[in-house]
Enzyme design. Sequence first.
Site, PDB file in Angstrom:
ATOM      1  N   ARG A  43      46.651  66.383  53.860  1.00  0.00           N
ATOM      2  CA  ARG A  43      45.282  66.522  53.368  1.00  0.00           C
ATOM      3  C   ARG A  43      44.278  66.130  54.447  1.00  0.00           C
ATOM      4  NH1 ARG A  43      42.658  62.567  48.734  1.00  0.00           N
ATOM      5  NH2 ARG A  43      40.692  63.650  48.440  1.00  0.00           N
ATOM      6  N   ARG A  50      46.803  71.700  55.766  1.00  0.00           N
ATOM      7  CA  ARG A  50      46.739  72.499  54.541  1.00  0.00           C
ATOM      8  C   ARG A  50      45.786  73.678  54.729  1.00  0.00           C
ATOM      9  NH1 ARG A  50      42.579  69.756  50.280  1.00  0.00           N
ATOM     10  NH2 ARG A  50      41.279  68.622  51.779  1.00  0.00           N
ATOM     11  N   GLU A 105      54.601  73.287  37.704  1.00  0.00           N
ATOM     12  CA  GLU A 105      55.377  73.500  38.931  1.00  0.00           C
ATOM     13  C   GLU A 105      56.776  74.032  38.666  1.00  0.00           C
ATOM     14  OE1 GLU A 105      52.128  70.859  40.386  1.00  0.00           O
ATOM     15  OE2 GLU A 105      53.342  70.963  38.552  1.00  0.00           O
TER      16      GLU A 105
END
Length: 319
Positions: free
Chosen positions: A168, A10, A59
């Site tokens: 992550r 990320r 979203e």
Amino acid sequence: MADIKKIATRVSYGNTLVELAQQGADNLVVLDVDLAAATKTEIFRKAYPDRHIDCGIAEQNMVGVAAGMSTMGYVPFVSSFAMFAAGRAFEQIRNSIGYPHLNVKIAATHAGLSVGEDGASHQCCEDLALMRSIPGMVVLSPADDVEARAAVIAAYNYQGPVYLRFSRLATPVFHDPETYEFEIGKGEKLTDGYDIAVIATGLMTNEALRAAVLAKRQGINVRVINMPTIKPIDEEIILTAARECGRIITVEEHNVIGGLGEAVCAVTAEKLPVPVHRIGVQDQFGHSGPANEVLRDYGLSAENIVSVIRDIVRPDNKV
């Protein structure tokens, strides 16, 4: 021995967006949903605040905004957690981006079980299946920082919708940035071996490499294949492995239903049937806990991979 460099993909995503803009990608815009710090689009926002749009916690609306912007010549990268990018906004991605085949890139961070302590509600192990099902959608799952950077650049240059899966968890960087070349639709043979082939994607590729080292100590030679493109899948590298190794294991931080394993099985079943064993999340939800512990709980570790390799290659366990 020097410490192995670890970077979350990320972070690679955020850094590469800035690099693209610096290199003249004037039509690149970035959208997120009040998650700039988590998705690392804050890196882009600090450098190019006028080209970053925070759509709030919405979203579905973000996808619609991006679809509209793409028709005006922009290349939007929409950003959220995989659970919300692929899950909550699936209908809008299908109908507003996939159906008209618009030039929008969906960047999904916090994919898989390695979200860790956030638990089952945020551990998205269904996104590859969802995105693979959309006609014309390219699906990318890079394994480390070098590959993630290359995948973002390739997605920007590709004309059409692309889904990018990022983690992550910080993971080891094993590619050489000076020599690595990325091409959409191509897999990568990382080690030679003819006893069995292990095809992995995302952060599981590094675990497959570790498993190959452990297996080598037991006299088993493993071919490790990194598969950064889930769709379109590299049929040639799969069929070569099937022909030369005769047995395949797939490893993914995703449900075994609908992901890499089923994509590989579809190729072998239709063109060169060989035994395929799928390592992944076995049709279960995740649970909360430190990322590495959760991965181990679900068998997504080098130790479990080598155990499966040994059982398949030497079922009598005589090593």
